[in-house]
Design an enzyme around this catalytic site. Structure first.
Site, mmCIF file in Angstrom:
data_model
loop_
_atom_site.group_PDB
_atom_site.id
_atom_site.type_symbol
_atom_site.label_atom_id
_atom_site.label_comp_id
_atom_site.label_asym_id
_atom_site.label_seq_id
_atom_site.Cartn_x
_atom_site.Cartn_y
_atom_site.Cartn_z
ATOM 1 N N GLU A 185 0.814 -1.223 0.000
ATOM 2 C CA GLU A 185 0.000 0.000 0.000
ATOM 3 C C GLU A 185 0.844 1.269 0.000
ATOM 4 O O GLU A 185 0.379 2.330 0.427
ATOM 5 C CB GLU A 185 -0.962 -0.012 1.201
ATOM 6 C CG GLU A 185 -0.274 -0.302 2.528
ATOM 7 C CD GLU A 185 -1.242 -0.414 3.703
ATOM 8 O OE1 GLU A 185 -2.417 -0.042 3.563
ATOM 9 O OE2 GLU A 185 -0.798 -0.855 4.783
ATOM 10 N N ASP A 233 -10.207 -25.106 -25.115
ATOM 11 C CA ASP A 233 -8.929 -25.811 -24.995
ATOM 12 C C ASP A 233 -8.353 -25.532 -23.619
ATOM 13 O O ASP A 233 -9.104 -25.154 -22.703
ATOM 14 C CB ASP A 233 -7.965 -25.493 -26.159
ATOM 15 C CG ASP A 233 -7.568 -24.031 -26.206
ATOM 16 O OD1 ASP A 233 -8.036 -23.257 -25.349
ATOM 17 O OD2 ASP A 233 -6.780 -23.659 -27.093
HETATM 18 MG MG MG Z 1 -4.060 1.719 5.974
#
Ligand code: MG
Ligand code: COA
Length: 291
Positions: free
Chosen positions: A129, A270
């Protein structure tokens, strides 16, 4: 690896929410020590989590604790105080380098040895993050045997790179893709970011479906009403499961008859489609369905 479709956060200092969360049947519960807890309440939250780990019946839900980030000068106490409660795992925020995972893992190893717990049973999930986290995602993915999952955190990432969040999410799409690709390259689960619109259940469903279509296996939740929607979307419907079994059966028959590709309902089938069908069945089995 255990199934983690919805992972519900709650502040670690909020016993009422911990008890409430424990009774919902969510795959995982994350008791937070990081941003969901005010700086002045960190010590109380550690104690509250330790007590809850001893006292609360979490049913079949996994009991996770989110630590404060590496080098915050909080994470050592977070671990030290909560480890005796023997949680099932820890969520590490803002991971930016392999050593940050390895350091926590080493401390857990000491505790496992000290208490005589099975080695390696306590698992780790790493939040990607920050810009550095995205850039170093490969070394993070390869960092430690305890690592089960990469979690994508869109809100913090947007803050870190100076992006503005939009409904379409193009500003974080590169990172959201990178997380799922690296997770799958290393046999890890990929868990999608929170949807912060607490009352926007249609938006949550749309974002969760998008995550599923990208290859994500679960999603963070922040409110009880989000849990069931996320569980449902990550669980194949009976029709999907039937269709997948039909495709695999047809594939086996054609293989036996010596043909690799064939036609089913007007589409060429496939190996890629066979693998997609196998993924559906694996998801159904993980969700406890009998297939
Ligand atoms: Mg956070
Ligand atoms: N976990 C468990 N229970 C929760 C919950 C959660 N994340 N969020 C709400 N609830 C409970 C409430 O306690 C309330 O139960 P009660 O009526 O029996 O007391 C019920 O669900 C309805 O809650 P509601 O009034 O709609 O929400 P709220 O105003 O109490 O809380 C938030 C709103 C956003 C503060 C809350 O959802 C929350 O704390 N979310 C998690 C935040 C977090 O951990 N952030 C860090 C990670 S991103």
């Amino acid at each position: 690896m255990r199934i983690r479709r919805a992972l519900l956060f709650m502040p670690g200092d909020d016993r009422r929410k911990i008890e409430k969360g424990a009774g919902l049947g969510a795959d995982s519960i994350i008791m937070d020590l990081e941003d969901g807890v005010a700086l002045t309440n960190k010590a109380a939250a550690r104690q509250s989590i330790l007590t809850a780990l001893h006292e609360v019946n979490f049913g079949r839900s996994e009991r996770l604790v989110r630590l404060n980030p590496a080098a915050s000068e909080l994470e050592a106490d977070d671990l030290h105080i909560t480890l005796p409660g023997r949680p099932d795992g820890y969520v590490l925020p803002k991971v930016e380098a392999a050593w940050q995972v390895q350091e926590v893992s080493a401390r857990i190893e000491d505790a496992e040895r000290e208490h005589g717990w099975p080695a390696g049973a306590i698992r780790l999930l790493a939040l990607i993050e920050t810009a550095k986290g995205v850039v170093n995602i490969r070394e993070i993915s390869e960092s430690d045997h305890r690592l089960d999952a990469l979690i994508f955190g869109a809100e913090d990432l947007a803050g870190d790179i100076g992006a503005t969040r939009t409904p379409e999410g193009r500003e974080v799409f590169y990172a959201r893709s990178a997380v799922v690709i690296h997770a799958k390259a290393h046999g890890l689960q990929a868990i999608d970011t929170v949807h912060i619109g607490l009352n926007d259940l249609d938006g949550l469903a749309a974002q969760t479906r998008e995550a599923l279509h990208m290859g994500y296996t679960g999603k963070l939740a922040i409110h009880p009403r989000q849990v069931e929607i996320i569980h449902q979307i990550f669980t194949p419907s009976p029709e999907e499961t039937q269709q997948a079994m039909r495709l695999i059966r047809a594939h086996e028959e054609h293989q036996a008859a010596g043909s690799g590709a064939f036609e089913l309902d007007g589409r060429m089938v496939d190996m890629p489609l066979v693998r997609a069908a196998e993924t559906v069945l694996a998801r159904a089995r993980a969700a406890g369905l009998d297939v």
